[in-house]
Design a protein around this motif. Sequence first.
Motif, PDB file in Angstrom:
ATOM      1  N   ALA B 320       0.834  -1.204   0.000  1.00 45.25           N
ATOM      2  CA  ALA B 320       0.000   0.000   0.000  1.00 45.25           C
ATOM      3  C   ALA B 320       0.874   1.261   0.000  1.00 45.25           C
ATOM      4  O   ALA B 320       0.616   2.211  -0.745  1.00 45.25           O
ATOM      5  CB  ALA B 320      -0.936  -0.015   1.201  1.00 45.25           C
ATOM      6  N   ALA B 321       1.928   1.250   0.824  1.00 48.10           N
ATOM      7  CA  ALA B 321       2.784   2.435   0.922  1.00 48.10           C
ATOM      8  C   ALA B 321       3.639   2.625  -0.333  1.00 48.10           C
ATOM      9  O   ALA B 321       4.016   3.737  -0.683  1.00 48.10           O
ATOM     10  CB  ALA B 321       3.675   2.339   2.161  1.00 48.10           C
ATOM     11  N   ARG B 322       3.915   1.518  -1.032  1.00 51.03           N
ATOM     12  CA  ARG B 322       4.651   1.622  -2.296  1.00 51.03           C
ATOM     13  C   ARG B 322       3.776   2.317  -3.345  1.00 51.03           C
ATOM     14  O   ARG B 322       4.259   3.090  -4.156  1.00 51.03           O
ATOM     15  CB  ARG B 322       5.000   0.214  -2.771  1.00 51.03           C
ATOM     16  N   VAL B 323       2.498   2.058  -3.307  1.00 44.77           N
ATOM     17  CA  VAL B 323       1.577   2.631  -4.302  1.00 44.77           C
ATOM     18  C   VAL B 323       1.167   4.051  -3.912  1.00 44.77           C
ATOM     19  O   VAL B 323       1.045   4.928  -4.761  1.00 44.77           O
ATOM     20  CB  VAL B 323       0.336   1.715  -4.451  1.00 44.77           C
ATOM     21  N   LEU B 324       0.971   4.286  -2.619  1.00 46.16           N
ATOM     22  CA  LEU B 324       0.562   5.603  -2.124  1.00 46.16           C
ATOM     23  C   LEU B 324       1.602   6.055  -1.100  1.00 46.16           C
ATOM     24  O   LEU B 324       1.471   5.792   0.093  1.00 46.16           O
ATOM     25  CB  LEU B 324      -0.823   5.517  -1.467  1.00 46.16           C
ATOM     26  N   PRO B 325       2.673   6.733  -1.559  1.00 45.81           N
ATOM     27  CA  PRO B 325       3.782   7.041  -0.644  1.00 45.81           C
ATOM     28  C   PRO B 325       3.341   7.846   0.585  1.00 45.81           C
ATOM     29  O   PRO B 325       3.901   7.672   1.661  1.00 45.81           O
ATOM     30  CB  PRO B 325       4.747   7.849  -1.521  1.00 45.81           C
ATOM     31  N   GLY B 326       2.321   8.689   0.457  1.00 48.74           N
ATOM     32  CA  GLY B 326       1.872   9.505   1.583  1.00 48.74           C
ATOM     33  C   GLY B 326       1.388   8.680   2.761  1.00 48.74           C
ATOM     34  O   GLY B 326       1.258   9.187   3.884  1.00 48.74           O
ATOM     35  N   LEU B 327       1.145   7.396   2.513  1.00 48.79           N
ATOM     36  CA  LEU B 327       0.657   6.521   3.581  1.00 48.79           C
ATOM     37  C   LEU B 327       1.664   6.426   4.730  1.00 48.79           C
ATOM     38  O   LEU B 327       1.285   6.197   5.881  1.00 48.79           O
ATOM     39  CB  LEU B 327       0.409   5.132   2.994  1.00 48.79           C
TER      40      LEU B 327
END
Lengths: 100, 409
Positions: B320-327
């Motif tokens: 998830a964090a790879r796809v949405l770095p702001g996570l």
Amino acid sequence: MKRIEQGVTRPAQIAVEIDGARVMVHPGETVAVAVLASASQRFRDDRSGAARGMFCNMGTCSECTVWAAVGTSPWRRLRGCLVPVEPSLRISTRDPESRP
Amino acid sequence: MMTSLNSRGETSNFDILIVGGGLVGCASAWHLARLGLKVLVAERGHLNSGASGQNAGSLHFQIERRFLEQGEKAAADGARIVTLNRLAIEEWRGIEHMLGRPLDVAMHGGLMVAETEEQMALLAFKVARENELGLSTQVLDSAQLRERAPSLSPHLAGAAWLADEGHANPRILVDAFAEGAVEQGAQIRTGTALTGLSMARDGTYRAVLSGPDGELRVNTPRVLLASGHWTARLAGLLGLNVPLYAAPLMMSVTDRTEPVLPYLVQHVGARLSMKQTEDGNLLIGGGWPSRLVRRADGTPDLDRPATVEMKNLRANLAVAARVLPGLAQRSLLRTWTGTTCISADQLPIVGEIPAAPGLFVAAGGSLFTLGPVLARLLARTIAEGSPPEELSMFLPRRFAHLDAFAVLP
Ligand SMILES: Cc1cc2nc3c(=O)[nH]c(=O)nc-3n(C[C@H](O)[C@H](O)[C@H](O)COP(=O)(O)OP(=O)(O)OC[C@H]3O[C@@H](n4cnc5c(N)ncnc54)[C@H](O)[C@@H]3O)c2cc1C
Ligand code: FES
């Protein structure tokens, strides 16, 4: 709400900071207790702006989540009912990064 | 409506007994009551206490990754579900109007992202197949993806886009169906479990319900097992085999943040579903397994909640964090588990069991997205006595060979 005082001995109080105000707490108490000991007793606001309080006191509901830092360390979000207070603790009930 | 009991504590007042008060049971009750049938719903716990209240709330209409990861044959089979997905799009577009209340339905589009050229090729294959079947997905290259969803990682290779995808709120949908069903005359009993089921000589069913007021015996011409992953076990009460297998999963939610993600995000090469709720929380899942609790004899205990599997949680959040770095800036508030089921061929099993006329099932697969439309088609099957064409590839008869040795009544 107040601490039970009779028949209880606690270590000497230390000062922590909650939303900029000084609050006295006993070592061994949790961050959630510190917020309850503060004047506002407010953890977070719901989307209508009304105050929410802690609910489970055992790490399940996340209602006691606050931001905390020790001295100048970066802010972290944590569940207040699971974390003991310590000297130089700063607590913020709102996102410190988005505050003016 | 009161249940009238005869001297033996039996009732024969219902045209159908529905076992399970999840989305499938309550939506079917809603349709059947509107079609004029006398409906009794028995739910063991409280309404929405199964997968219907625990799921991710994704409305995904692109061919799911689970079909693509099993090779070309499975992908071709999986493609057949697209025709049903198209009906589901119509169903969701009209559902708030139909039920007369807001259900947090957001259909602003969905992206199935790819990180490598190989995954882009898989997306191209998938999109071509979908378009043949009348679903207008579209491949976006990395520049087009950046333009559409600037909060996603610049390292993504591209995505498949479908304008109809989105999400809805699983916490309120079942209540809406249940309340509507009761208004139409259906009776719903919670805290009431089906504990016995047999077929009488005349082909009707004898059900034993155990609830707060003791046992109730129901004689009824029809039973719908809308019991999620428990359906296989309950069909077993009649000696029948419905090939459904428990799939224990987990879901996570972060704290609130400003709007960053108006779309449903999935991944073609990794298990991921991600969306932002109306309140601003990010919901993360995608089919990572949790762990079923085992009984002393080693068999899975389906009556106890599965436990979070930390390794899978970490892997889920990492994708998830790879796809949405702001996570990375968000805090995880909570992770929970829920158990759904898949069928032997990954397609839903919906309709009448050939070996047991009058017995219906509906389970297997993504029945949040597909539940409302399948309940509508199933209700028509039950009321009209034969299935509409749209259900033909999902009927239980494709597994009739498993019941070749069933002895009924
Ligand atoms: C974590 C997770 C994420 C998911 N994400 C998605 C998604 O994003 N999109 C999507 O489309 N699908 C998703 N799914 C799948 C979806 O949630 C299920 O397919 C759907 O909710 C099934 O609904 P149901 O009514 O058949 O089953 P359930 O909601 O499980 O309902 C079955 C009911 O039967 C009751 N019952 C069982 N035994 C008895 C008995 N003996 N007597 C009486 N009652 C009984 C149970 O208590 C339960 O309430 C997800 C599932 C999980 C677990
Ligand atoms: S009060 Fe519930 S998690 Fe702290």
